[in-house]
Design an enzyme around this catalytic site. Structure first.
Site, short mmCIF file in Angstrom:
data_model
loop_
_atom_site.label_atom_id
_atom_site.label_comp_id
_atom_site.label_asym_id
_atom_site.label_seq_id
_atom_site.Cartn_x
_atom_site.Cartn_y
_atom_site.Cartn_z
N HIS A 132 8.45 7.32 2.48
CA HIS A 132 7.05 7.71 2.48
C HIS A 132 6.25 6.78 1.58
CE1 HIS A 132 8.39 9.35 -1.32
NE2 HIS A 132 7.12 9.50 -1.68
N ASP A 161 3.06 7.18 -1.16
CA ASP A 161 2.36 8.24 -1.90
C ASP A 161 0.90 8.30 -1.47
OD1 ASP A 161 4.66 8.79 -3.33
OD2 ASP A 161 4.14 7.46 -4.99
N HIS A 204 8.74 3.85 -0.03
CA HIS A 204 9.91 4.03 -0.88
C HIS A 204 10.63 5.34 -0.53
CE1 HIS A 204 6.43 5.87 -2.85
NE2 HIS A 204 7.26 6.68 -3.50
N ARG A 214 20.62 13.34 -10.66
CA ARG A 214 19.62 12.34 -11.04
C ARG A 214 18.31 13.04 -11.37
NH1 ARG A 214 15.62 9.45 -7.95
NH2 ARG A 214 14.95 7.59 -9.06
#
Length: 372
Positions: free
Chosen positions: A238, A240, A294, A304
């Site tokens: 996607h 942002d 990204h 994570r």
């Protein structure tokens, strides 16, 4: 809870059910549940490391003209080609970053029923979300998030108030830490806007009025380990929709960026923030600067975490490229809009991807025609 589901009645809509996957259950699954499986083209592996430009802000923050020129040159090149760079010597206290991670860990270790008690209301940006299963039923992200607002328009510390009002006195310290963290992110974001303005050939304070009173989004991301990481994604591909994202990732790694027609990994750098251009700033640059595609991958053995601050303009102010840029380019690439328009589009009508800005533009123009 064999299915891993937590079903809760919505506080605001009696007929609506919110669905949340227990991350503890997810981590134990030998096979990825069907609604977490992503298409093969989305999960193709990243075989190279991305050499993200490293911009040293130290000289710029001290008022060094030569250092500022070097920073501007790096940012202009990065944003023109892929919209992605990193910053060091940014002035943010490392102990504050560590403190934010500690408070985030405390929240995500809570029992699922406690986290669900601060879930997002339908259509809201603020609160807890487990795999976005309350909004979507397929291609679910393998993650939990906690999102809250930040602005400095009032004497009342808005982040501290959010934590006190939703999680109570047990999280009073979390509110204090994240209030300070968001203040540091806003300060850094405003400085980055100055560099972006200079790099575009306009006055360095051109964007100040648009963003100074804006309400930004702070998001804590937690990605559980996954037994079949080649099938799932922590966050799908996607761009942002916001203007500027300032991200700190822990040392596990998992951020990928799509550059030169392939996915490349972004190695963690403890002292750096990752910065990427969002769709709103693409419009503010008249399309000169690229909104960065990204994703976040997941790890078979390790959890994570990341801290993401999304700098946003004031909701009711017009998003419009500077006249100087439009005149030089010869064409205005995007219609005028407000951040509230784009936020409504992504919260109610569209799941953010690589084509959000183009589809939003079509939707906006269509909506305007219907009101004529």
């Amino acid at each position: 809870m064999d299915s891993g589901f937590c079903l809760v009645s919505s506080l605001n809509h009696q007929d609506v059910q919110g669905r949340f996957f227990d991350p503890t259950w997810l981590q134990m699954q030998p096979h990825v549940p069907t609604n977490f499986v992503w298409p093969k083209e989305c999960v193709v592996g990243a075989n190279e490391e991305f050499q993200a430009p490293m911009v040293d802000l130290g000289g710029f923050l001290r008022g060094d003209d030569e250092a500022t020129r070097r920073a501007v040159k790096l940012i202009r090149k990065a944003c023109s080609s892929h919209g992605f760079f990193q910053v060091i010597n940014h002035g943010v206290d490392p102990l504050l970053i560590d403190g934010a991670y500690d408070q985030m860990d405390t929240f995500f270790k809570l029992p699922i029923h406690r986290k669900v008690s601060v879930r997002k209301a339908p259509g809201s940006v603020w609160g807890y979300s487990g795999a976005h299963a309350d909004r979507f039923s397929s291609k679910l992200p393998w993650k939990e998030t906690l999102s809250f607002p930040f602005h400095d328009n009032t004497l009342e510390p808005v982040v501290t108030t959010f934590f006190n009002s939703t999680l109570g006195e047990d999280f009073e310290q979390a509110g204090v830490v994240f209030q300070k963290y968001c203040e540091a992110m806003k300060q850094l974001g405003m400085k980055l806007l100055e560099l972006l303005a200079i790099s575009l050939g306009v006055d360095k304070l051109h964007y100040k009025d648009l963003f100074e009173d804006g309400c930004s989004v702070m998001r804590c991301n937690f990605y559980p380990s996954c037994q079949q990481p080649s099938l799932a994604l922590g966050t799908g591909p996607h761009c942002d929709p916001t203007s500027l994202t300032i991200l700190h990732q822990d040392q596990v790694g998992g951020l990928d960026v799509f550059v030169d027609n392939m996915w490349q990994t972004v190695p963690p750098h403890r002292d750096a923030f990752v910065v990427n251009i969002g769709d709103t700033f693409t419009a503010l640059s008249n399309g000169r600067y690229k909104s960065c595609l990204h994703r976040a991958v997941v790890n078979k053995y390790k959890e994570r975490r990341s801290l993401a601050f999304f700098l946003c303009p004031k909701e009711d102010k017009v998003v419009r490229a500077p006249e100087d840029i439009v005149r030089r380019d010869g064409t205005k690439q995007y219609p005028d809009f407000t951040w509230s328009n784009l936020l409504e589009f992504t919260q109610k009508y569209y799941r953010a991807d690589e084509a959000t800005l183009q589809n939003f533009t079509k939707w906006l123009l269509s909506s305007k025609q219907q009101t004529l």
